[in-house]
Each structure stands twice: as structure tokens, then as C-alpha cells.
Design an enzyme around this catalytic site. Structure first.
Site, short mmCIF file in Angstrom:
data_model
loop_
_atom_site.label_atom_id
_atom_site.label_comp_id
_atom_site.label_asym_id
_atom_site.label_seq_id
_atom_site.Cartn_x
_atom_site.Cartn_y
_atom_site.Cartn_z
N CYS A 1 0.89 -1.16 0.00
CA CYS A 1 0.00 0.00 0.00
C CYS A 1 0.92 1.21 0.00
O CYS A 1 1.47 1.58 1.04
CB CYS A 1 -0.92 0.01 1.21
N CYS A 47 -0.49 4.30 2.18
CA CYS A 47 -0.86 4.13 3.59
C CYS A 47 -0.37 2.75 4.04
O CYS A 47 0.81 2.46 3.94
CB CYS A 47 -2.37 4.28 3.74
N SER A 48 -1.26 1.93 4.55
CA SER A 48 -0.89 0.57 4.94
C SER A 48 -2.09 -0.35 4.82
O SER A 48 -2.31 -1.22 5.66
CB SER A 48 -0.35 0.55 6.38
N CYS A 49 -2.92 -0.15 3.78
CA CYS A 49 -4.11 -0.98 3.57
C CYS A 49 -3.70 -2.45 3.46
O CYS A 49 -2.71 -2.79 2.81
CB CYS A 49 -4.84 -0.53 2.31
#
Length: 232
Positions: free
Chosen positions: A122, A125-127
Site C-alpha cells: 500500500c 498508507c498501509s491498507c
């Protein structure tokens, strides 16, 4: 000079952490506001937190193992991954009954082939597909991994100990607010006659992200040899 006994330094209670980050302050404020407005209760928050903390990659490993053994289930996993998730005990609507904005999204399982290898990231972000893989590893959330994988995927994979031949295409799949991904790696050689449970044991979390390949004898996320980053 007298000592001020009104303030006993030896008995002063120290904070549990040195500082509270801006994100922690934001989380506390938002959580308390939601509870105050009746969007959810403190009990709801506790229950969901406990639910999310106990999730791990085992269901995803079972899904891959079953797909390796059952062509019909493999087709289901690739075309209707939400339905296949339920077959291994994962309902993306749980535990609230309607999912959450960050989790109940479009989900796709990426099939590796002899000439194509997938790896997920991601970049913004950190999806991460938490309902089926659990909480993401710390390195997945770092800017170092996110910004570099999309630019130098082979180098980053090599730092995890994964060296792929030049004739294998590396495809980086970038998650976003609406889409989550999971990798279905190739079944490794030397596993003929294995049971579903035996196969699931070698499908580690890193294999499902795409930074490792399943190997007989490797049944946990072992620490691999790494080399310094050329482009930190």
C-alpha cells in the site's frame, strides 16, 4: 536549605510511555466522540479490538492449500474470493454484521504462475486484508517498504531473501481504500501426496504478501538473510 517533603520524588508515579503521539491523541479523541454520539459503545470497541487482535493468517493459508488440492475451489477463490473466504471461516462482515470502512471492501486473490509473481503493498498508507491475514507486519507499514517496492521490486524482494529469475515478471499490486489483495503462490515441488493441513503449514504470512515462496520445511516466518539497501 531544606528539602521540600511535599513532593516525594521517589514516590512520583511515572508515565507508562515517554510521550503520546499525535495519532494516539487523534484516536482517543475520535473514539470518545463516537462513543459520546452513540455511534458505538465502549463495549463494542472492546469487543472489536479483541476480535481484530486474534486474527491471523491461518485461514488464508488453509484457503491456498485447499485451492492447490481442489480445482473447483481454486476457481471459486479466484472469481468469488469473499465466498471462498467464508469456506475457511472468514466472514468479512464480522464482527459488526456490516463490516468496517477499512475492511469490508473489494477483495481479490492474485494467482502466481510459472512466469508471473505478485507482491502486495500500500504505497500511500498501509491498507491490508486484515480479516483474512490478520494485522499487518510492522515492516509492511514502513515508508521504506512502501516507497521502494513500487520502484525497485526485485531489489526489495532480494532483501527478503527472494531472488527471482529474470524471465519471471514481478507485478506489484498497490492496495487502496477500496481494494485489498492476497497472493496465491505456486504449489512448490516436493509436496505430492501432502494433506491440506501439511500444505497449509508451509503457506506463511510472507508468502501471502508475496515477499517469500512456500518451501517444504519452512513452516514459520523465519528471519532471512538481508543485505543493506542501496536506495534507502
Amino acid at each position: 536549605m531544606t528539602h521540600d517533603h511535599d513532593h516525594d520524588h521517589d514516590r512520583t508515579v511515572k508515565p507508562m510511555v515517554d510521550e503520546v503521539t499525535d495519532f494516539e491523541v487523534l484516536e482517543i479523541a475520535l473514539r470518545e466522540l463516537c462513543i459520546e454520539k452513540g455511534i458505538f459503545t465502549a463495549e463494542d470497541h472492546r469487543r472489536f479490538t479483541e476480535f481484530s487482535e486474534q486474527i491471523g493468517p491461518t485461514p488464508a493459508a488453509n484457503l491456498v492449500a485447499r485451492a492447490w488440492l481442489d480445482p473447483d475451489f481454486k476457481q471459486l477463490a479466484l472469481t468469488e474470493p469473499m465466498t471462498a473466504s467464508k469456506e475457511v471461516g472468514v466472514d468479512w462482515l464480522e464482527p459488526t454484521g456490516f463490516g468496517t470502512p477499512s475492511d469490508f471492501t473489494a477483495f481479490e486473490i492474485l494467482e502466481d504462475t510459472a512466469t508471473l509473481h505478485h507482491v502486495i503493498v500500500c504505497a500511500l498508507c498501509s491498507c491490508y486484508p486484515r480479516p483474512i491475514l490478520g494485522n499487518s507486519p510492522e515492516w509492511y507499514r514502513t515508508p521504506n517498504y512502501r516507497r521502494r517496492l513500487v520502484r525497485w521490486p526485485r531489489q526489495v524482494l532480494a532483501e527478503f531473501g527472494l531472488y527471482l529469475p529474470d524471465d519471471i515478471e514481478v507485478r506489484v499490486q498497490d492496495s487502496n481504500q477500496k481494494h485489498r489483495y492476497m497472493v496465491m503462490p505456486l504449489r512448490p515441488e516436493g509436496t505430492d501426496g501432502w494433506t491440506e493441513q501439511q500444505l497449509a503449514e508451509i503457506v506463511t504470512r510472507d508468502c501471502l504478501i508475496g515477499v517469500a515462496l512456500p518451501k517444504p520445511g519452512v513452516t514459520s516466518n523465519v528471519i532471512v538473510d538481508t543485505r543493506p539497501a542501496v536506495h534507502p
